[in-house]
Write a protein that holds these residues in place. Structure first.
Motif, short mmCIF file in Angstrom:
data_model
loop_
_atom_site.label_atom_id
_atom_site.label_comp_id
_atom_site.label_asym_id
_atom_site.label_seq_id
_atom_site.Cartn_x
_atom_site.Cartn_y
_atom_site.Cartn_z
N UNK A 298 0.82 -1.21 0.00
CA UNK A 298 0.00 0.00 0.00
C UNK A 298 0.85 1.26 0.00
N UNK A 299 2.15 1.14 0.32
CA UNK A 299 3.04 2.29 0.25
C UNK A 299 3.62 2.49 -1.15
N UNK A 300 3.57 1.44 -1.97
CA UNK A 300 4.22 1.49 -3.26
C UNK A 300 3.26 1.50 -4.44
N UNK A 301 2.04 0.99 -4.24
CA UNK A 301 1.10 0.85 -5.35
C UNK A 301 -0.14 1.71 -5.12
N UNK A 302 -0.80 2.07 -6.20
CA UNK A 302 -2.04 2.81 -6.12
C UNK A 302 -3.16 1.90 -5.60
N UNK A 303 -4.13 2.47 -4.88
CA UNK A 303 -5.23 1.64 -4.35
C UNK A 303 -5.94 0.85 -5.43
N UNK A 304 -6.15 1.46 -6.62
CA UNK A 304 -6.86 0.74 -7.68
C UNK A 304 -6.10 -0.52 -8.10
N UNK A 305 -4.78 -0.45 -8.11
CA UNK A 305 -3.97 -1.62 -8.49
C UNK A 305 -4.14 -2.72 -7.46
N UNK A 306 -4.15 -2.35 -6.17
CA UNK A 306 -4.32 -3.35 -5.12
C UNK A 306 -5.70 -4.01 -5.17
N UNK A 307 -6.73 -3.18 -5.42
CA UNK A 307 -8.09 -3.73 -5.48
C UNK A 307 -8.24 -4.70 -6.65
N UNK A 308 -7.81 -4.27 -7.83
CA UNK A 308 -7.93 -5.14 -9.01
C UNK A 308 -7.09 -6.39 -8.84
N UNK A 309 -5.87 -6.23 -8.36
CA UNK A 309 -5.01 -7.39 -8.15
C UNK A 309 -5.58 -8.36 -7.15
N UNK A 310 -6.16 -7.84 -6.07
CA UNK A 310 -6.76 -8.71 -5.08
C UNK A 310 -7.90 -9.53 -5.63
#
Length: 313
Positions: A298-310
């Protein structure tokens, strides 16, 4: 409501970094509720057996799903109500009311004698538990500075996952002890009720901790208005999308939990203790990802990237 930044907020009301002790007590209510939910899953088939008859009854899968749905439905209905009370009166009273009400419904659930009573008590437990999330979030937001706020909110998820991990383990341990005794073999009530009673006791202990640690005179609630960003993130459609994704994630998790509980009982012939340790394994994976991986990503990636990746994973 006008959004204000940290620089506009008076110094006397600026949030500070939560101490480890404060953080632990604030996370304990979420841990307690997740503990109760996790402890219920391994004994759910046996619990319905005691109330409804043979485990081969075609109605039992329906009741298992509906009981989970009633609990989560009450949670969703009551959460905005508790959030409004938290805004007006602060989180301490909501935390205490939620924990005591949840504990009472859970303890009563252990000796419920009919399906009607079980449905009513699960609804009550979900409605009271719903207050703990907005109250805990409000406490963390009001007490912590912006630099540590995201980390502490992340620990909220870790606390819930931790409770879900310990709950099935508690059920497996208690069931192993009771199943070895002659009393347990003649008393299905004890096998299903003791883990449920234990989680109710933990919730009462959490309420005592909140009442002792957060006294009204020492912890005045300061309402904090967060900065509302401009651009796509502030669009109403974006907020609706986040809610829909949360609903989708919860739907998938709930279906998995109830389905796994039923499948393990009828297709795999697992005991409640074995099923409890199976849920423990799942929870350990979730907790490891939350603590060891997500905090860094969460310090390195945008929230949208984390949500889609998850969701892809």
């Amino acid at each position: 409501m006008r959004a204000v930044s940290a620089s506009e907020r008076p110094a006397s009301t600026a949030p500070r970094t939560c101490s480890p002790g404060e953080t632990a007590f604030l996370l304990l209510p979420l841990f307690s509720v997740a503990l109760g939910y996790g402890a219920m899953l391994p004994v759910l088939p046996g619990f319905l057996d005691r109330l409804h008859g043979a485990s081969t009854d075609d109605a039992l899968p329906l009741h298992a799903g509906l009981l989970a749905g009633v609990y989560i439905g009450a949670f969703a209905i009551a959460a905005p109500f508790w959030g409004g009370i938290t805004d007006r009166h602060g989180p301490r009273g909501v935390l205490l009311a939620g924990l005591v009400g949840y504990a009472a419904a859970t303890l009563w659930l252990g000796v419920a004698g009919s399906l009607v009573a079980v449905y009513a008590l699960r609804f009550a437990a979900g409605a009271f538990a719903a207050g703990l999330v907005p109250a805990t979030t409000a406490s963390i937001v009001a007490r912590c500075d912006e630099a540590s706020r995201v980390r502490h909110l992340g620990w909220m998820s870790a606390a819930a996952i931790g409770g879900f991990l310990v709950g099935p383990a508690l059920t497996g341990w208690v069931h192993g002890l009771l199943d070895a005794s002659s009393v347990a073999r003649t008393s299905p009530l004890h096998v299903t009720a003791v883990p449920i009673w234990a989680t109710g006791g933990v919730a009462l202990a959490s309420a005592a901790g909140i009442a002792w640690r957060f006294r009204p005179s020492q912890t005045p609630f300061q309402r904090v208005d967060l900065v509302v960003q401009s651009g796509p993130a502030a669009h109403p459609g974006a907020r609706l999308g986040i809610l829909l994704l949360s609903a989708l994630g919860t739907f998938g998790l709930g279906a998995f939990e109830v389905g796994l509980s039923l499948q393990s009982r009828w297709a795999w012939r697992l005991s409640p203790a074995d099923l409890g340790w199976l849920f423990v394994t799942c929870s350990m994976v979730m907790l490891a990802i939350q603590v060891l991986l997500f905090d860094r990503l969460q310090r390195q990636l945008q929230p949208a990237v984390l949500v889609v990746g998850g969701f892809v994973l």
